[in-house]
Design an enzyme around this catalytic site. Structure first.
Site, PDB file in Angstrom:
ATOM      1  CB  THR A   1      -7.368  -1.412 -20.658  1.00 54.69           C
ATOM      2  OG1 THR A   1      -7.397  -1.269 -22.081  1.00 54.69           O
ATOM      3  CG2 THR A   1      -8.750  -1.135 -20.104  1.00 54.69           C
TER       4      THR A   1
ATOM      5  CD  GLU B   1      -2.914  -1.103   2.330  1.00 58.40           C
ATOM      6  OE1 GLU B   1      -2.524  -0.559   3.371  1.00 58.40           O
ATOM      7  OE2 GLU B   1      -3.983  -1.730   2.242  1.00 58.40           O
TER       8      GLU B   1
HETATM    9  C1  LIG Z   1     -12.350  -1.699 -22.063  1.00 59.23           C
HETATM   10  C2  LIG Z   1     -12.578  -0.298 -21.745  1.00 59.23           C
HETATM   11  C3  LIG Z   1     -12.470   0.195 -20.429  1.00 59.23           C
HETATM   12  C4  LIG Z   1     -12.254  -0.582 -19.170  1.00 59.23           C
HETATM   13  O1  LIG Z   1     -12.146  -1.852 -19.139  1.00 59.23           O
HETATM   14  P1  LIG Z   1     -12.009  -2.791 -17.857  1.00 59.23           P
HETATM   15  O2  LIG Z   1     -12.754  -3.980 -18.287  1.00 59.23           O
HETATM   16  O3  LIG Z   1     -12.596  -2.098 -16.686  1.00 59.23           O
HETATM   17  O4  LIG Z   1     -10.542  -3.011 -17.698  1.00 59.23           O
HETATM   18  C5  LIG Z   1     -12.604   1.548 -20.241  1.00 59.23           C
HETATM   19  N1  LIG Z   1     -12.830   2.364 -21.273  1.00 59.23           N
HETATM   20  C6  LIG Z   1     -12.963   1.936 -22.536  1.00 59.23           C
HETATM   21  C7  LIG Z   1     -13.196   2.914 -23.619  1.00 59.23           C
HETATM   22  C8  LIG Z   1     -12.851   0.596 -22.817  1.00 59.23           C
HETATM   23  O5  LIG Z   1     -13.006   0.164 -24.069  1.00 59.23           O
END
Ligand SMILES: *Cc1c(COP(=O)(O)O)cnc(C)c1O
Length: 559
Positions: free
Chosen positions: A371, A201
């Site tokens: 991501t 943390e």
């Molecule tokens: C895939 C995606 C996310 C988030 O994906 P997680 O499944 O939460 O990792 C966020 N924004 C956009 C535009 C996406 O395509």
């Protein structure tokens, strides 16, 4: 030529003799032992195998009385192919066919003179590049893809079965899911590492737990590389996923009830951009913007007009199903006029941006979220990049604001992924993803299918199967799945079908490009897609294509 050499007490005499007898162009790295006192062969086997696996040396030589224990130790390492060779012929053969890089000798079974000959033959024989040997060497390395988690076969057969099934699935299907990719072995190694054992943390240098030096090093690398790769002033690499990265920006900048102007989900936005079923839609006043009904693309003038009326605190751009380039300079102008925060969610296109195949939002935006597992191809996770002035706010929002201990194993895998993107091949990869997408899209379009917005500039496109063939996205995706081609159903702008049925499918080329596919394969796959959709209930067509698809992918190994 550099050679690492090691032995146990049973091989130490032969080792000394080899060191004396072989000199021409060879630099030896003697990994021990220094004398004949009793020792444990794995210690020296590991030292030599590490030198070969890391690329410190070209070859390794390992000696014990039989050579067997040493070969077992060395072969535990990735990229090491150790061969026990009792004869000159076997040394030549294993170099040619197996590309062996560690020679194991049994001191009991060879004379010094003959051992010298074996070593000389081994290091002077080139690897045979004949196609069948290359294929077999690939399969040999491939065995370790399955063995990544092979201890589970015994320890937990049920979980092993799921991993094996996923491995086979990746091997045999054509994956066109636009949000997926195939991670590198290096990423998976970091993700599966002991770094997962550590509670950390806080942030590097300022942790709430002792013993954080190793994970500090990993997280510092991830932060530094992220900033370097994207030209960012600050990076927070701790968000567990893309949605968490978005949440962190909202928490760092606005209050519940404040207004966010974002693209609506059914037009290509993301759940975490304000869908009513998501925290973002529950906590904030979300005003959605849409694409133009005619062009199915963003109309920046209309967006500006709407933003001036709505006066959002955040203007959020970036999408999960938008096939066109985004004009970040224009979006910055709008944000400046409105006086709002410019936030870009580049989750889908991060790899294209890292590889220079899409303009970067980083110079323009206050915050960029992403991501790390979509076009970027790294571990499943999230990240926030921002201007230095927001560093403290975003760091506090992530921890202690919303997360506890970070996943340091995943953070290490992110660092590995960022480093991979600094290699020049990745630039070619990003360009190829876009080229492949254009060719695949045109192939389907030329067969009469309507493409949303008329084409694509990036790694994905949307096919309007409803208006073209009167079928739903759900039916189309199921038929393609039966033919070994994996896509997802997707709403299209102003869709008249429910989100469960949809009028479209979304098709992406990140994963197939990672496997090395190029334009000729895209033409094949595009033709198959159209064949399946033209004959939506014809299972014979699906079966024929499934078998052809399996033959095609066999030539394109998953990393
Ligand atoms: C895939 C995606 C996310 C988030 O994906 P997680 O499944 O939460 O990792 C966020 N924004 C956009 C535009 C996406 O395509």
């Amino acid at each position: 030529m550099k050679i690492a050499i090691g032995s146990d007490h049973g091989g130490v005499e032969l080792k000394a003799a080899l060191l004396k007898s072989i000199s021409n162009d060879v630099v030896f790295f003697d990994k021990g032992p220094a004398d004949k006192s009793s020792c444990d062969y794995p210690d020296y086997g590991v030292a030599v195998a590490k030198a070969v696996a890391s690329g410190e040396v070209d070859f390794g030589v390992l000696i014990c009385r039989s050579g067997i224990g040493m070969s077992m130790v060395a072969n535990r390492f990735q990229n090491v192919r150790a061969a026990l060779c009792p004869t000159v012929e076997s040394a030549v053969m294993t170099r040619q066919h197996n590309g062996a890089n560690v020679l194991c000798l049994g001191a009991d079974n060879v004379s010094v003179e003959y051992a010298v000959e074996i070593v000389k033959a081994f290091i002077s024989t080139p690897v045979d590049m004949d196609q069948r040997h290359e294929r077999r060497r690939w399969k040999l390395e491939r065995a370790s893809r399955l063995s990544d988690a092979s201890g589970l076969m015994k320890d937990d057969p049920e979980v092993w079965a799921a991993i094996e099934a996923q491995t086979v699935q990746e091997d045999t299907e054509i994956n066109l899911i636009a949000s997926e990719n195939t991670s590198s072995r290096a990423c998976r190694e970091a993700a599966g590492s002991v770094l997962m054992n550590k509670y950390a943390e806080g942030y590097p240098g300022k942790r709430w737990y002792s013993g954080c030096l190793p994970v500090d090093a990993a997280e510092e690398l991830a932060r530094k590389r992220a900033c370097e790769l994207f030209g960012a002033e600050h990076a927070n690499v701790q968000p567990h996923c893309g949605s968490a990265a978005n949440m962190a920006v909202y928490f760092a900048t606005i209050k519940p009830g404040d207004t966010i102007l974002s693209m609506s989900l059914d037009q290509g936005g993301h759940l975490s951009h304000g869908s009513p079923v998501n925290f973002s839609g529950k906590f904030y006043n979300i005003v959605p913007y849409t694409v133009d009904k005619e062009t199915e693309q963003l109309d920046y003038d209309a967006l500006e007009k709407q933003a001036m009326e709505v006066k959002p605190k955040i203007l959020l751009t970036g999408a999960s199903a938008y096939p066109r380039k985004l004009d970040f300079k224009r979006i910055r102008e709008i944000c400046d006029k409105v006086g709002c925060i410019m936030m870009v969610d580049m989750a889908h296109i991060a790899g294209l941006i890292a590889g220079g195949a899409h303009e970067s939002p980083v110079p323009y935006a206050d915050f960029v979220t992403t991501t790390t597992h979509k076009t970027l191809g790294g571990p499943r996770g999230g990240m926030v990049l921002c201007k230095a002035e927001y560093a403290k706010a975003i760091d506090s929002a992530v921890f202690p604001g919303m997360q506890g201990g970070p996943l340091e194993n995943i953070i290490a895998a992110k660092a590995v992924c960022f480093r991979e993107w600094m290699q020049s091949e990745k630039k070619d990869y990003a360009q190829q993803v876009v080229k492949n997408c254009a060719v695949l899209c045109k192939t389907v379009q030329d067969r009469g299918y309507r493409i949303v917005s008329g084409g694509t500039d990036n790694h994905l496109f949307l096919v309007d199967v409803k208006s073209t063939k009167g079928i739903t996205g759900k039916e189309a995706a199921a038929a393609l799945d039966a033919a070994g081609i994996v896509v997802n159903k997707n709403t299209i702008p102003y869709d008249t079908e429910s989100p469960f049925k949809t009028s479209g499918i979304r098709v992406g080329t990140a994963s197939v490009t990672t496997r090395g596919m190029k334009e000729p394969e895209m033409i094949k796959i595009g033709t198959w897609i159209a064949d399946v959709l033209d004959n939506i209930s014809d299972t014979a067509v699906q079966e024929r294509i499934k078998s052809d698809a399996a033959k095609l992918v066999a030539n394109f190994p998953v990393p």
